[in-house]
Motif scaffolding. Structure first.
Motif, PDB file in Angstrom:
ATOM      1  N   ARG A  68       0.830  -1.209   0.000  1.00 49.07           N
ATOM      2  CA  ARG A  68       0.000   0.000   0.000  1.00 49.07           C
ATOM      3  C   ARG A  68       0.869   1.267   0.000  1.00 49.07           C
ATOM      4  O   ARG A  68       0.572   2.227   0.688  1.00 49.07           O
ATOM      5  CB  ARG A  68      -0.990  -0.004   1.139  1.00 49.07           C
ATOM      6  N   GLN A  75       2.080   2.816   3.342  1.00 46.96           N
ATOM      7  CA  GLN A  75       1.086   3.339   4.271  1.00 46.96           C
ATOM      8  C   GLN A  75       0.906   2.402   5.462  1.00 46.96           C
ATOM      9  O   GLN A  75       1.022   1.187   5.341  1.00 46.96           O
ATOM     10  CB  GLN A  75      -0.258   3.537   3.570  1.00 46.96           C
ATOM     11  N   ARG A  93      -1.206   0.414   8.316  1.00 45.90           N
ATOM     12  CA  ARG A  93      -2.512  -0.228   8.430  1.00 45.90           C
ATOM     13  C   ARG A  93      -2.800  -0.473   9.909  1.00 45.90           C
ATOM     14  O   ARG A  93      -1.880  -0.476  10.725  1.00 45.90           O
ATOM     15  CB  ARG A  93      -2.557  -1.535   7.650  1.00 45.90           C
ATOM     16  N   ARG A 153      -8.267   5.941  11.167  1.00 43.18           N
ATOM     17  CA  ARG A 153      -8.357   6.988  10.127  1.00 43.18           C
ATOM     18  C   ARG A 153      -7.640   8.261  10.599  1.00 43.18           C
ATOM     19  O   ARG A 153      -6.875   8.863   9.837  1.00 43.18           O
ATOM     20  CB  ARG A 153      -9.829   7.272   9.826  1.00 43.18           C
ATOM     21  N   GLY A 205      -4.028   8.165  10.185  1.00 43.25           N
ATOM     22  CA  GLY A 205      -3.554   8.164   8.812  1.00 43.25           C
ATOM     23  C   GLY A 205      -3.482   6.787   8.169  1.00 43.25           C
ATOM     24  O   GLY A 205      -2.935   6.647   7.067  1.00 43.25           O
ATOM     25  N   CYS A 206      -4.015   5.779   8.831  1.00 40.41           N
ATOM     26  CA  CYS A 206      -4.018   4.433   8.258  1.00 40.41           C
ATOM     27  C   CYS A 206      -4.884   4.423   7.002  1.00 40.41           C
ATOM     28  O   CYS A 206      -5.891   5.121   6.917  1.00 40.41           O
ATOM     29  CB  CYS A 206      -4.568   3.419   9.258  1.00 40.41           C
ATOM     30  N   THR A 207      -4.486   3.605   6.045  1.00 40.27           N
ATOM     31  CA  THR A 207      -5.259   3.493   4.811  1.00 40.27           C
ATOM     32  C   THR A 207      -6.023   2.174   4.730  1.00 40.27           C
ATOM     33  O   THR A 207      -6.736   1.931   3.762  1.00 40.27           O
ATOM     34  CB  THR A 207      -4.336   3.608   3.579  1.00 40.27           C
ATOM     35  N   LEU A 208      -5.887   1.338   5.759  1.00 43.10           N
ATOM     36  CA  LEU A 208      -6.562   0.044   5.786  1.00 43.10           C
ATOM     37  C   LEU A 208      -6.755  -0.379   7.231  1.00 43.10           C
ATOM     38  O   LEU A 208      -5.869  -0.165   8.066  1.00 43.10           O
ATOM     39  CB  LEU A 208      -5.705  -0.999   5.057  1.00 43.10           C
TER      40      LEU A 208
END
Length: 124
Positions: free
Chosen positions: A51, A54, A56, A86, A89-92
């Motif tokens: 990712r 990023q 998670r 969120r 800054g997590c994307t998953l």
């Protein structure tokens, strides 16, 4: 000991202290306001090469008191965990669930989680 009581031994206390000391781990706890625990989960932030580098979030050890299930507490706790990931800054956000827990799977799907992978474990 009834179904709403859990014995916390020294190993649990050590685990909680380790989680509390590690900035990549959080323990989220729902309580009545008087110290009575209604539910909890562990949220772990994982940096990774996937990712595009990023971070998670991994949700584990989701528990809601048996005598309080069905009142929306699990939804509230998971929503707070997702919001926290969120904000960080997590994307998953990911979690695993025992294949036999069909009701839990429906619950996670209602929150937007999708089945995407098969998991494997190796006990050591």
């Amino acid at each position: 000991m009834d179904a709403s009581t859990v014995h916390v031994d020294d190993a649990c206390v050590r685990a909680f202290d380790a989680i509390d000391a590690d900035r990549r781990n959080e323990m989220m706890v729902l309580d009545e306001g008087d110290g009575t625990v209604l539910g909890c989960l562990q949220l772990t932030y994982i940096p990774g090469l996937g990712r595009h580098g990023q971070e998670r979030a991994l949700i584990e050890a989701v528990r809601i008191r048996a005598d309080r299930r069905g009142a929306g507490l699990g939804r509230d706790l998971l929503t707070r965990a997702i919001d926290r990931a969120r904000e960080r800054g997590c994307t998953l956000v990911q979690l695993t669930s025992n294949k036999r827990r069909a009701e839990a799977h429906r619950f996670y799907a209602s929150l937007g989680f999708a089945r995407s992978h098969d998991g494997f474990k190796l006990s050591l």
